[in-house]
Design a protein around this motif. Sequence first.
Motif, mmCIF file in Angstrom:
data_model
loop_
_atom_site.group_PDB
_atom_site.id
_atom_site.type_symbol
_atom_site.label_atom_id
_atom_site.label_comp_id
_atom_site.label_asym_id
_atom_site.label_seq_id
_atom_site.Cartn_x
_atom_site.Cartn_y
_atom_site.Cartn_z
ATOM 1 N N ASP A 8 -0.890 2.383 5.989
ATOM 2 C CA ASP A 8 -1.541 1.202 6.568
ATOM 3 C C ASP A 8 -3.058 1.238 6.402
ATOM 4 O OD1 ASP A 8 0.911 0.310 7.424
ATOM 5 O OD2 ASP A 8 0.762 1.319 9.381
ATOM 6 N N THR A 9 -3.555 2.185 5.632
ATOM 7 C CA THR A 9 -5.018 2.318 5.532
ATOM 8 C C THR A 9 -5.656 1.081 4.928
ATOM 9 O OG1 THR A 9 -4.936 4.721 5.383
ATOM 10 C CG2 THR A 9 -6.897 3.633 4.496
ATOM 11 N N TRP A 10 -5.243 0.705 3.718
ATOM 12 C CA TRP A 10 -5.887 -0.441 3.068
ATOM 13 C C TRP A 10 -5.562 -1.768 3.749
ATOM 14 C CZ3 TRP A 10 -9.969 -0.112 0.294
ATOM 15 C CH2 TRP A 10 -10.238 1.052 -0.437
ATOM 16 N N PRO A 11 -4.342 -2.021 4.233
ATOM 17 C CA PRO A 11 -4.149 -3.234 5.043
ATOM 18 C C PRO A 11 -5.069 -3.276 6.260
ATOM 19 C CG PRO A 11 -2.026 -2.377 4.338
ATOM 20 C CD PRO A 11 -3.036 -1.365 3.930
ATOM 21 N N SER A 12 -5.248 -2.140 6.890
ATOM 22 C CA SER A 12 -6.151 -2.105 8.048
ATOM 23 C C SER A 12 -7.586 -2.392 7.624
ATOM 24 C CB SER A 12 -6.075 -0.736 8.745
ATOM 25 O OG SER A 12 -4.763 -0.477 9.203
ATOM 26 N N ILE A 13 -7.991 -1.836 6.470
ATOM 27 C CA ILE A 13 -9.349 -2.104 5.978
ATOM 28 C C ILE A 13 -9.506 -3.574 5.633
ATOM 29 C CG2 ILE A 13 -10.941 -1.653 4.071
ATOM 30 C CD1 ILE A 13 -9.962 1.206 4.022
ATOM 31 N N ARG A 14 -8.470 -4.167 5.008
ATOM 32 C CA ARG A 14 -8.558 -5.595 4.678
ATOM 33 C C ARG A 14 -8.699 -6.435 5.929
ATOM 34 N NH1 ARG A 14 -4.581 -4.308 0.654
ATOM 35 N NH2 ARG A 14 -2.895 -4.988 2.029
ATOM 36 N N ILE A 17 -9.022 0.978 -5.172
ATOM 37 C CA ILE A 17 -9.464 0.016 -4.147
ATOM 38 C C ILE A 17 -8.409 -1.071 -4.029
ATOM 39 C CG2 ILE A 17 -11.236 -1.670 -3.553
ATOM 40 C CD1 ILE A 17 -13.241 0.029 -5.098
ATOM 41 N N ARG A 18 -8.017 -1.387 -2.802
ATOM 42 C CA ARG A 18 -6.977 -2.396 -2.573
ATOM 43 C C ARG A 18 -7.455 -3.370 -1.491
ATOM 44 N NH1 ARG A 18 -4.975 2.748 -2.671
ATOM 45 N NH2 ARG A 18 -3.463 3.285 -4.323
ATOM 46 N N LEU A 19 -8.503 -4.137 -1.837
ATOM 47 C CA LEU A 19 -9.085 -5.068 -0.859
ATOM 48 C C LEU A 19 -8.458 -6.456 -0.929
ATOM 49 C CD1 LEU A 19 -12.913 -4.250 -0.888
ATOM 50 C CD2 LEU A 19 -11.273 -3.848 0.936
ATOM 51 N N ASP A 20 -7.707 -6.755 -1.989
ATOM 52 C CA ASP A 20 -7.069 -8.059 -2.117
ATOM 53 C C ASP A 20 -5.634 -7.975 -1.619
ATOM 54 O OD1 ASP A 20 -9.362 -9.136 -3.264
ATOM 55 O OD2 ASP A 20 -8.772 -8.419 -5.255
ATOM 56 N N ASP A 21 -5.180 -9.099 -1.068
ATOM 57 C CA ASP A 21 -3.824 -9.119 -0.510
ATOM 58 C C ASP A 21 -2.766 -8.897 -1.583
ATOM 59 O OD1 ASP A 21 -4.830 -9.546 2.005
ATOM 60 O OD2 ASP A 21 -4.743 -11.727 1.830
ATOM 61 N N ASP A 22 -3.039 -9.290 -2.809
ATOM 62 C CA ASP A 22 -2.040 -9.162 -3.865
ATOM 63 C C ASP A 22 -2.162 -7.843 -4.623
ATOM 64 O OD1 ASP A 22 -4.464 -9.747 -4.931
ATOM 65 O OD2 ASP A 22 -3.731 -11.213 -6.400
ATOM 66 N N ASP A 23 -2.969 -6.918 -4.124
ATOM 67 C CA ASP A 23 -3.085 -5.616 -4.775
ATOM 68 C C ASP A 23 -1.841 -4.770 -4.474
ATOM 69 O OD1 ASP A 23 -5.508 -6.148 -5.911
ATOM 70 O OD2 ASP A 23 -6.686 -5.283 -4.274
ATOM 71 N N SER A 24 -1.121 -4.420 -5.503
ATOM 72 C CA SER A 24 0.064 -3.568 -5.345
ATOM 73 C C SER A 24 0.107 -2.604 -6.522
ATOM 74 C CB SER A 24 1.348 -4.409 -5.298
ATOM 75 O OG SER A 24 1.495 -5.147 -6.497
ATOM 76 N N ASP A 25 0.554 -1.377 -6.247
ATOM 77 C CA ASP A 25 0.615 -0.381 -7.309
ATOM 78 C C ASP A 25 1.662 0.673 -6.921
ATOM 79 O OD1 ASP A 25 -0.778 1.849 -5.735
ATOM 80 O OD2 ASP A 25 -2.318 0.282 -5.704
#
Length: 818
Positions: free
Chosen positions: A492-498, A602-610
Amino acid sequence: MANSGSCCSTQLIDGDGTFNASGVENFMKEVKLAECGLSYAVVSIMGPQSSGKSTLLNYLFGTNFREMDAFKGRSQTTKGIWMARCTGIEPCTLVMDLEGTDGRERGEDDTAFEKQSALFALAVSDIVLINMWCHDIGREQAANKPLLKTVFQVMMRLFSPRKTTLLFVIRDKTRTPLENLEPVLREDIQKIWDSVPKPQAHKETPLSEFFNVEVVALSSYEEKEEQFKEQVASLRQRFHHSIAPGGLAGDRRGVVPASGFSFSSEHIWKVIKENKDLDLPAHKVMVATVRCEEIANEKYASFVANEDWCQLEEAVQSGPIPGFGKKLSSLLDTCLSEYDAEATYFDEGVRSAKQKQLQEKLFQVVQPAFQSALGHIRSGTLDKFKEAFDKALNGGEGFSVAANKCLESCMVQFDEACAEKKTDILSLQMLLLSKQTGIHLKYERNCRRDIDAHVATVRATKISELTSSYEEKLKEALSGPVEALLDGASSDTWPSIRNLVRRETQSAVSGFSAALTGFDMDEETRQKMILSLEDYARGLVEGKAREEAGRVLIRMKDRFTMLFSHDSDSMPRVWTGKEDIRAITKTARSASLKLLSVMAAIRLDDDDSDNIEKVLAVALVDSSSGSAVTRSITMVDPLASSSWEQVSSSKTLITPVQCKSLWRQFKTETEYSVSQAISAQEANKRNNNWLPPPWAIVALVILGFNEFMTLLRNPLYLGVIFVGFLLIKALWVQLDIAGEFRNGALPGIISLSSKFVPTIMNLMKRLAEEGQNPAANNPQRTPSKNSYNESRAMSSSASSNLTSLDNGTEYASPLKDE
């Protein structure tokens, strides 16, 4: 045709105006002019009669023109137009000596030839020398100004204008410096050019488009002959390579080839002879022109030297002057009235023209002072605006509202301050040229421009401060939380950052947008600034992520140490032998791998998936299994790449190759902790297992059965065994055998061997001391009880009163002192 040495000359046009065509043809053959092509120059000279024109040409170009004999009196020497070739000057240079103007022989009314010859010289020459006396500068007739005016006008009407150099030669130079004479001549030539009616195509064409005006001065030939010759020799150098770019005849537009010079000259002279518009102005107009200009110059000089004007001009430089407009208007009216009184009987057209010129000159003189007066008002208005504007802003008033309000108030004050001067100089403005009448409006525009510039500066400063303030707020709101979230590194790190970035950015943008409304800016600019603030927030998070990515190895080791060395209750882990080190190590490394996968992109966009975490798990964690080893033989290493799938290079923080290198380094640096834990667990197991193996116990029971039965039959053996047990127990306690073997077998044996003999000696000493005590001290004790107490005391004494350290130091029991 005359020929003297290398100089060849001929009469081009005789005194009756007849063109000498045959003479010119012979002259061209003699000097081989046709071979020159375009590489030749034509120089002519014009000026008053008996002014030394021929003498100047002979010394300047080495020609042989006839000179006046001063001993026979002053009379006409050159008749018509003569032409010669210069000697010693390249390229080929032709010189024309014109008949002098204002000659007695032709009379006052017969000046047509003078005009025609001057026009002819300007039409065919590249360089025209205007020979004039130094003391005649400023005089209309002597300076040939009316003649030049007519020639300019007619030449432009008859021929295609070509760029000709007018070289004014001032003869018999006086003590007046050339720097003071040259501006007067140039100004006269410019005025003549401006007054000449021009074709529509050349209405706005400047004089420099057709003429290059040059001025030189020569000393008196009769009084300073040597100095005259030196100056002429210096001037001669300027005619070398005169047709080169930048030379005196550098403009070669419209040059006739040398082979057609004769025909071209004859045709030009024919056109000039047939023209009827080349009459000079009447004598009356000439006199009016000269006299009105003299009066105008006199009144101009009187005004400039006027004491009241000088005081007024000096005073206005230091600050505003009450009644400045009235005082200035009075001085100007007085000057113009005196001119009208003295010039009232001259030609009205000339008088009005000269009066207008005087007004222009006077305006040029008073304009700086008047501009200074308006400048004081302008600067004062600006200072008042700054003060009022700052006060309004400090009072909390909106920027645009405060600016408009203060601007309107200050411009009203400016108009009121200028009202007196506008009224007082109204008469002056009516006298000036129409292009100069808007001076007040110009200063009003300048004042408004100054205020607008100040407002723009303050506006830029305020917006910059506002932007910096909100950027600082975003930095404070994002830096710490983002760093903490990245340190925690979970799914949940990057969702929390977003969510954090979105929430804080929306809050900042809301306040920033509300603050910008007071600056009255267009929507496009406002949106650009808001977008810039959003980009700053994003860049701040990306920068913090890149910073943390640089410390990812340290973070991974810290996380591994925390999970490996502490239990679920965050208590330090004690390796008792019951822990599953393999499982604990795998859990800690998986958590560290999770941190690495989170920090890899970096995953700041909602559509960032990897699938970075999955790739890392397969390539790094699962690779230790045998199946993975087998697969690696036939499959390509997924980390052998410099980019991640579905992740752009701009969002990549750690490349796959770097991840592999970091993981290898991470495992190397954490293996020591794992090996230490395994060693501690094994040591603990050895310390806690003192019993022999079960098979040994069974063997002892079976093999020692007979010995056990013997002990039962003979109780004395039991007493010996019991005493031996007490001795062994005392040694066990004194030597601390369990503690010594806790660190390993070999260190324990070495330590016990060093302490064994001293401990035995202490025990025997204690037993000897106990045996020497009188039996009467305890007469009522039974033998069995005494034996028991003695054994117990000996054991207790050995256990509690003899202590040996690792270095073999012995301590005596306090009972010895008793």
